[in-house]
Design an enzyme around this catalytic site. Structure first.
Site, short mmCIF file in Angstrom:
data_model
loop_
_atom_site.label_atom_id
_atom_site.label_comp_id
_atom_site.label_asym_id
_atom_site.label_seq_id
_atom_site.Cartn_x
_atom_site.Cartn_y
_atom_site.Cartn_z
N VAL A 59 0.86 -1.18 0.00
CA VAL A 59 0.00 0.00 0.00
C VAL A 59 0.90 1.23 0.00
O VAL A 59 2.07 1.16 0.38
CB VAL A 59 -0.97 0.03 1.20
CG1 VAL A 59 -2.02 -1.06 1.08
CG2 VAL A 59 -0.24 -0.08 2.52
N SER A 60 0.34 2.35 -0.42
CA SER A 60 1.15 3.56 -0.59
C SER A 60 1.45 4.29 0.71
O SER A 60 2.50 4.90 0.84
CB SER A 60 0.44 4.53 -1.54
OG SER A 60 0.30 3.93 -2.80
N SER A 61 0.53 4.26 1.66
CA SER A 61 0.74 5.04 2.87
C SER A 61 0.25 4.30 4.11
O SER A 61 -0.51 3.33 4.00
CB SER A 61 0.03 6.39 2.76
OG SER A 61 -1.36 6.19 2.60
#
Length: 192
Positions: A59-61
């Site tokens: 996931v990105s964040s």
């Protein structure tokens, strides 16, 4: 299937199934894959493959961490449905544009990994995934994508990040050049 799906299909609360698992009194065989509890017998030796099958989720964040477990569950269920023995799960939080993702790079370097399974191609690499797949294929390894459809909203966000990064570098260089020019002018200026 994972423990949560099994609990829902049998009509018991997930927390009850979780407690039974912890106590060792669950009436079905279970095994763990990373943080995921799977119900049933582990798939082993289904395909005469050499090497490990690894599920990779990203996931990105940090605020998307809840989706990380759901992503692992979806990919693991798909892999076991394809009769692929999942040997390990690798999860990571970081932008796909970050070329320094340690777990991602370690996965690519590990020759023991013969198959990498991801949910979407963009979980692995946004741009140039074809090159990564070709390099893996040349080594006798493969990348399996559960859902090959592109995720457009993430692509728009990544293009915006690229433009922002490039503009910041460009304007940062101009500002640094201007500061250096002013410093040189101030140093060479006649105090009289």
């Amino acid at each position: 299937m994972n423990l949560k799906e099994w609990a829902a299909s049998t009509g018991i609360a997930y927390i009850t199934a979780r407690r039974q698992y912890a106590a060792g009194t669950l009436p079905v065989p279970t095994y763990r894959i990373g943080r995921l509890i799977m119900v049933g017998e582990p798939v082993t030796g289904a395909l005469a493959e050499v090497g490990q099958t690894v599920v990779y989720a990203r996931v990105s964040s940090a605020d998307q961490k809840a989706d990380l477990d759901r992503q692992v569950a979806r990919v693991t269920v798909w892999a076991t449905g394809q009769r692929l023995p999942v040997d390990r799960v690798v999860t990571e939080v970081g932008s796909v544009l970050n070329g320094q993702r340690k777990r991602f790079l370690a996965l690519l370097r590990d020759p023991a990994v013969s198959t990498i399974v991801v949910e979407h191609r963009d979980r692995f690499a946004r741009f140039g995934a074809e090159y990564v797949e070709a390099a893996l294929s040349a080594q006798g390894r493969r990348l399996l994508v559960v859902d090959p459809a592109e995720v457009d909203d993430d692509l728009v966000r990544d293009v915006t990040e690229i433009l922002t990064s490039l503009c910041a570098r460009l304007y940062g260089r101009c500002a640094a050049a201007n500061r250096a020019r002013r410093a040189v002018e101030a140093a060479t200026e006649d105090p009289a």
